[in-house]
Design a protein around this motif. Structure first.
Motif, PDB file in Angstrom:
ATOM      1  N   ASP A 116       0.812  -1.219   0.000  1.00 35.43           N
ATOM      2  CA  ASP A 116       0.000   0.000   0.000  1.00 35.43           C
ATOM      3  C   ASP A 116       0.848   1.272   0.000  1.00 35.43           C
ATOM      4  N   ALA A 117       2.122   1.170  -0.373  1.00 38.33           N
ATOM      5  CA  ALA A 117       2.977   2.355  -0.448  1.00 38.33           C
ATOM      6  C   ALA A 117       2.435   3.314  -1.504  1.00 38.33           C
ATOM      7  N   ARG A 118       2.284   4.572  -1.142  1.00 34.42           N
ATOM      8  CA  ARG A 118       1.673   5.548  -2.049  1.00 34.42           C
ATOM      9  C   ARG A 118       2.541   6.778  -2.300  1.00 34.42           C
ATOM     10  N   ARG A 121       2.445   1.780 -11.364  1.00 36.84           N
ATOM     11  CA  ARG A 121       2.395   1.495  -9.933  1.00 36.84           C
ATOM     12  C   ARG A 121       1.457   2.486  -9.253  1.00 36.84           C
ATOM     13  N   ALA A 122       1.183   2.234  -7.988  1.00 40.91           N
ATOM     14  CA  ALA A 122       0.089   2.952  -7.323  1.00 40.91           C
ATOM     15  C   ALA A 122       0.540   4.197  -6.561  1.00 40.91           C
ATOM     16  N   TYR A 123       1.698   4.753  -6.880  1.00 41.91           N
ATOM     17  CA  TYR A 123       2.130   5.962  -6.184  1.00 41.91           C
ATOM     18  C   TYR A 123       1.192   7.122  -6.531  1.00 41.91           C
ATOM     19  N   VAL A 173       2.558  11.863 -12.539  1.00 41.74           N
ATOM     20  CA  VAL A 173       2.387  11.681 -11.101  1.00 41.74           C
ATOM     21  C   VAL A 173       2.734  13.015 -10.444  1.00 41.74           C
ATOM     22  N   PRO A 174       1.863  13.571  -9.601  1.00 49.12           N
ATOM     23  CA  PRO A 174       2.168  14.859  -8.974  1.00 49.12           C
ATOM     24  C   PRO A 174       3.450  14.789  -8.142  1.00 49.12           C
ATOM     25  N   VAL A 182       8.240   4.976   0.451  1.00 52.76           N
ATOM     26  CA  VAL A 182       9.452   4.432  -0.169  1.00 52.76           C
ATOM     27  C   VAL A 182      10.401   5.596  -0.381  1.00 52.76           C
ATOM     28  N   LEU A 183      11.631   5.455   0.102  1.00 47.59           N
ATOM     29  CA  LEU A 183      12.622   6.529   0.016  1.00 47.59           C
ATOM     30  C   LEU A 183      13.829   6.035  -0.768  1.00 47.59           C
TER      31      LEU A 183
END
Length: 331
Positions: A129-131, A153-155, A181-182, A198-199
Motif C-alpha cells: 500500500d505504499a503511495r 504502480r500505485a504511487y 504523477v504529482p 518508499v525513500l
C-alpha cells in the motif's frame, strides 16, 4: 565482429525497454542465488598520486552465455574539471568461445540497470500500500529511478529534495509532466524522509544525509547513490541498524559499501546483519517484507552481473534493430 554501442544508441535501445530491463536484472539476481552466474567482488585499484579509484566489475552467466567486465573510473578531481566523476565501459565476450562480442559505453547502461535493481528490490520489500515516493537527489540517477519506479504502480505523489532548489524543481516538474504523477519539492531531506513510504537516496554523499530518528515503521529505503567506497554513505548508523538489510551481493557490500562497513567498524552491525542478498529474496530462500511495521533497506552498491544482464539485452536489441557499429578487432 565486435559490436560497438555508443551512449546515444544505448539510450535509443533502452527508451522503451524499462520493463524488460527490470525483468532481466531480476533474473540475473535469481541466477546468482541459484548458482548459474558468477560474481566476484571487484578489485579496487588506486594510483599513489591521487584519490581516483578504478574498479574492475566482472561477471559471467551460463544462461546468458556471456562474460563481462566493466572498468569503472571514479575520479573526484573530475568535478573541478567540469567532467563526469564516474566513467565506465563494458567489454562483453562469448562464454563458450571467448569471442569479443561488444564494447558498450557504461553511463546510460549503469543508470538504467541501477534503477531497475531498485525497482526489483522495491517490489520485493516495500509495503503493497505504499503511495508516496521520496527522492533525495536530483541528477540523472533520480530521473532514471522515477522512470523505473513510477509507471504502472500505485504511487499518488512524489516528494523531492536536492541541494540545489532549482534542480529539484526541474525534476519535480519533469516527473509531473512526463510521468503523470504529482511531484513537489520539500525544503529539506528530513521532510521527504518523514513523509515517504518508499525513500530513494541518490546522491554521491560521503557524509550521512538521512538520520535514523527520521524513519517510521513500515518504510522501505533504497540506499543507492554513495560511490562504492568504504568511507562514503548516505544513511547514518542508526538508520541502517533500525532496518532489515538486503544487499545486491554480500561480497561486494563487504568490500565496498560504507553504508554497512562504517556501522560494522563501530560494532553496531555484524556481518550476519547484511548477508541477505536480493537474489535469495527473489527465489524464496529468504523472506521479503515480514510485517507491515518492518523497516527494510536495500543497500545497492551496484554489481557487474547487472551490467551483464543489460549488456545481453542491448546486444540482442541492437541485432534485432540493426543498430550499432561492427568492427573487426582482429583485422
Amino acid at each position: 565482429m565486435t559490436l560497438i554501442l555508443t551512449r546515444s544508441v544505448i539510450r535509443t535501445l533502452l527508451a522503451d525497454a524499462v520493463a524488460r530491463v527490470e525483468q532481466e536484472v531480476a533474473r540475473a539476481h535469481r541466477d546468482l542465488a541459484l548458482g548459474t552466474a558468477v560474481l566476484p567482488a571487484p578489485p579496487a585499484m588506486r594510483l599513489p598520486d591521487g584519490d581516483g579509484t578504478f574498479l574492475a566489475m566482472a561477471a559471467a552467466s551460463a544462461d546468458d552465455r556471456l562474460a563481462t567486465v566493466k572498468l569503472l573510473a571514479d575520479l573526484p578531481a573530475n568535478r573541478e574539471r567540469g567532467l563526469p566523476v564516474q566513467r565506465s565501459a563494458v567489454l562483453a565476450v562469448a562464454a563458450d568461445t571467448g569471442e569479443c562480442l561488444a564494447l558498450l559505453d557504461g553511463a546510460e547502461l549503469t543508470r538504467v540497470r541501477t534503477a531497475a535493481a531498485t525497482a526489483v528490490a522495491t517490489r520485493a520489500l516495500a509495503r503493497s500500500d505504499a503511495r508516496t515516493l521520496g527522492l533525495i537527489g536530483t541528477g540523472p540517477l533520480a530521473r532514471a529511478h522515477a522512470r523505473a519506479l513510477l509507471p504502472g504502480r500505485a504511487y499518488e505523489d512524489v516528494l523531492v529534495w536536492g541541494r540545489t532548489a532549482g534542480h529539484a524543481q526541474e525534476l519535480a516538474d519533469w516527473i509531473t509532466a512526463e510521468l503523470d504523477v504529482p511531484a513537489k519539492v520539500l525544503s529539506d531531506a528530513r521532510s521527504v524522509t518523514e513523509h515517504a513510504d518508499v525513500l530513494c537516496t541518490l546522491t554521491p554523499s560521503r557524509e550521512p544525509l538521512i538520520a535514523g530518528a527520521w524513519l517510521s515503521p513500515g518504510q522501505h529505503i533504497n540506499a543507492v547513490g554513495a560511490p562504492p567506497r568504504p568511507d562514503h554513505r548516505e544513511l547514518d548508523t542508526e538508520a541502517v541498524t533500525r532496518c532489515r538489510i538486503v544487499v545486491d551481493a554480500y561480497d561486494t557490500a563487504r568490500a565496498k559499501s560504507g553504508e554497512v562497513l562504517i556501522p560494522l567498524a563501530e560494532g553496531a552491525l555484524t556481518q550476519d546483519s547484511f548477508r541477505t542478498e536480493l537474489g535469495a529474496v527473489l527465489t524464496g530462500r529468504a523472506p521479503g517484507r515480514t510485517t507491515d511495521e518492518e523497516l527494510t533497506l536495500f543497500n545497492s552498491v551496484g554489481v557487474g552481473l547487472q551490467d551483464l544482464a543489460v549488456a545481453r539485452l542491448l546486444i540482442d536489441l541492437a541485432g534485432e534493430r540493426g543498430l550499432g557499429t561492427e568492427i573487426d578487432l582482429a583485422g
